[in-house]
Write a protein that holds these residues in place. Structure first.
Motif, PDB file in Angstrom:
ATOM      1  N   GLU A 252      -4.219   0.541  -8.731  1.00  0.00           N
ATOM      2  CA  GLU A 252      -3.207   0.376  -9.779  1.00  0.00           C
ATOM      3  C   GLU A 252      -4.225  -0.830 -10.731  1.00  0.00           C
ATOM      4  O   GLU A 252      -4.177  -0.882 -11.602  1.00  0.00           O
ATOM      5  CB  GLU A 252      -2.208  -0.065  -9.298  1.00  0.00           C
ATOM      6  CG  GLU A 252      -1.583   0.946  -8.476  1.00  0.00           C
ATOM      7  CD  GLU A 252      -1.465   0.611  -6.877  1.00  0.00           C
ATOM      8  OE1 GLU A 252      -2.685   0.232  -6.474  1.00  0.00           O
ATOM      9  OE2 GLU A 252      -0.831   1.283  -6.131  1.00  0.00           O
ATOM     10  N   THR A 284       2.794  -6.027  -3.150  1.00  0.00           N
ATOM     11  CA  THR A 284       3.583  -5.285  -4.385  1.00  0.00           C
ATOM     12  C   THR A 284       3.989  -6.280  -5.370  1.00  0.00           C
ATOM     13  O   THR A 284       3.571  -5.952  -6.569  1.00  0.00           O
ATOM     14  CB  THR A 284       4.844  -4.668  -3.694  1.00  0.00           C
ATOM     15  OG1 THR A 284       4.626  -3.832  -2.547  1.00  0.00           O
ATOM     16  CG2 THR A 284       5.405  -3.967  -4.761  1.00  0.00           C
ATOM     17  N   THR A 285       4.575  -7.504  -5.149  1.00  0.00           N
ATOM     18  CA  THR A 285       4.832  -8.402  -6.108  1.00  0.00           C
ATOM     19  C   THR A 285       3.624  -8.816  -6.918  1.00  0.00           C
ATOM     20  O   THR A 285       3.527  -8.875  -8.331  1.00  0.00           O
ATOM     21  CB  THR A 285       5.349  -9.752  -5.497  1.00  0.00           C
ATOM     22  OG1 THR A 285       6.437  -9.265  -4.766  1.00  0.00           O
ATOM     23  CG2 THR A 285       5.665 -10.717  -6.748  1.00  0.00           C
ATOM     24  N   ASP A 288       2.532  -5.588  -9.064  1.00  0.00           N
ATOM     25  CA  ASP A 288       3.247  -5.447 -10.406  1.00  0.00           C
ATOM     26  C   ASP A 288       2.927  -6.324 -11.538  1.00  0.00           C
ATOM     27  O   ASP A 288       2.911  -6.001 -12.574  1.00  0.00           O
ATOM     28  CB  ASP A 288       4.772  -5.408  -9.946  1.00  0.00           C
ATOM     29  CG  ASP A 288       5.120  -4.182  -8.963  1.00  0.00           C
ATOM     30  OD1 ASP A 288       4.111  -3.342  -8.938  1.00  0.00           O
ATOM     31  OD2 ASP A 288       6.122  -4.454  -8.207  1.00  0.00           O
ATOM     32  N   VAL A 291      -0.652  -5.802 -13.107  1.00  0.00           N
ATOM     33  CA  VAL A 291      -0.617  -4.667 -13.896  1.00  0.00           C
ATOM     34  C   VAL A 291       0.093  -4.954 -15.160  1.00  0.00           C
ATOM     35  O   VAL A 291      -0.166  -4.571 -16.426  1.00  0.00           O
ATOM     36  CB  VAL A 291       0.226  -3.551 -13.301  1.00  0.00           C
ATOM     37  CG1 VAL A 291       0.186  -2.357 -14.407  1.00  0.00           C
ATOM     38  CG2 VAL A 291      -0.871  -3.173 -12.278  1.00  0.00           C
ATOM     39  N   ARG A 292       1.328  -5.696 -15.208  1.00  0.00           N
ATOM     40  CA  ARG A 292       2.070  -6.204 -16.395  1.00  0.00           C
ATOM     41  C   ARG A 292       1.356  -6.995 -17.396  1.00  0.00           C
ATOM     42  O   ARG A 292       1.182  -6.621 -18.595  1.00  0.00           O
ATOM     43  CB  ARG A 292       3.360  -6.565 -16.177  1.00  0.00           C
ATOM     44  CG  ARG A 292       4.256  -5.880 -15.589  1.00  0.00           C
ATOM     45  CD  ARG A 292       5.904  -6.472 -15.402  1.00  0.00           C
ATOM     46  NE  ARG A 292       5.783  -7.818 -14.832  1.00  0.00           N
ATOM     47  CZ  ARG A 292       6.324  -7.696 -13.486  1.00  0.00           C
ATOM     48  NH1 ARG A 292       6.297  -6.488 -12.818  1.00  0.00           N
ATOM     49  NH2 ARG A 292       6.157  -8.831 -12.684  1.00  0.00           N
TER      50      ARG A 292
END
Length: 332
Positions: A252, A284-285, A288, A291-292
């Protein structure tokens, strides 16, 4: 690690304090007790035989309760004193040679086992005390001194064998420990070599996937377009990321980084936490948030850094372009 190394059983010495050894000890005790009872006609008082049998039973009970590889001083002292006492009262009770003198063999076997339990000096002290008692009894009787001396002489080899076996076991144990250390070091070296080979193969595959086609075109003498040159620069940066930020080398994040670089954004990934892994649930945090901030960047630079362990912050992400943005993820 080779299959042979992985499946080879550990080398161990026989357990002299295990269940099997204890079973043999109690079988011997039952056997010697039966012989003592069969010789009741050759003693002055059967009560002394019962008392001596009980004393030797307590000796074996104490020895089997002490399961340390080396018998404790307290256990050794009790075993010696009890053996001497049983020998003293039984010697005066014996009227003839034969099974009625079972106690000498029983005491010698106790010292034999004590020497196996790495108490050689105490075992010989105990046997010497037993020998003094038996020979002393021979001096106090008529024409039985030679019998007492021969009785002691026949039992001394048991203690000697126990001492020699104990020394041999200790030397063998040290040799086996050395062999185990060598095998462990060899297995670790093989595992490290396999890990290096696997890592090298993984990186070669990644390199081929990233620039293999372009390198083949260069080898064929084809002239690269500007777009292809840009892709090579992006691929080079991708390889640097895989070295400097291993825990951020995720599909990702890689996809978001490649897209940002194609838009002209300068991206720097750093992992100052490696080789310590990210805390459970934090991955995961981090993914995310990374990616943002990468998807939102259209120019300038983006720096994503995993901080060293022990810091209040786990990760910092900074975007400095048309606008300034900073994201901080705490360690807790």
């Amino acid at each position: 690690m080779s299959p042979h190394t992985a499946s080879s059983p550990g080398l161990k010495l026989p357990q002299i304090t295990g269940r099997g050894a204890h079973v043999l000890i109690w079988i011997y005790f039952v056997t010697i007790s039966a012989l003592a009872l069969l010789a009741l006609d050759d003693v002055r008082s059967p009560l002394i035989v019962y008392i001596s049998t009980a004393i030797f039973g307590s000796i074996w009970w104490v020895l089997t309760r002490d399961t340390a590889e080396r018998a404790s001083i307290r256990t050794s002292v009790y075993v010696i004193i009890a053996s001497v006492v049983a020998t003293a009262i039984s010697s005066e009770n014996s009227l003839a040679s034969g099974f009625s003198q079972w106690y000498v063999g029983a005491a010698a076997l106790v010292m034999f086992y004590l020497s196996l339990r790495r108490r050689d000096l105490l075992a010989w002290i105990g046997f010497s005390a037993i020998a003094i008692v038996v020979i002393g009894w021979g001096f106090t009787t008529e024409d039985r001194l030679l019998e007492a001396i021969l009785l002691v002489a026949r039992q001394a080899p048991f203690v000697l064998v126990g001492s020699l076996f104990s020394v041999g076991m200790q030397r063998t144990s040290r040799s086996l420990e050395g062999v185990h250390e060598v095998e462990t070091a060899r297995a670790a070296a093989e595992a490290a070599a396999l890990a290096r080979t696997a890592e090298r193969s993984r990186r070669l595959v990644a390199l081929d996937a990233a620039v293999g086609a372009h390198l083949q075109r260069i080898a064929d003498g084809a002239e690269l377009t500007q777009e292809e040159r840009n892709e090579l620069l992006i691929a080079e940066a991708r390889l640097r990321d895989s070295l400097r930020a291993r825990q951020l080398d995720l599909p990702e994040i890689v996809a978001a980084v490649q897209s940002a670089r194609r838009r002209g954004v300068s991206v720097v990934l750093l992992d100052d936490r490696y080789p310590l892994p990210l805390p459970a649930g934090a991955l995961t945090t981090v993914v995310d948030a990374a990616v943002r901030i990468l998807d939102a960047a259209t120019s300038g630079a983006v720096t994503i850094r995993l901080l060293p362990a022990g810091r209040a912050l786990l990760t910092t992400m900074v975007a400095d372009g048309d606008y300034y943005s900073r994201v901080e993820i705490p360690s807790l």
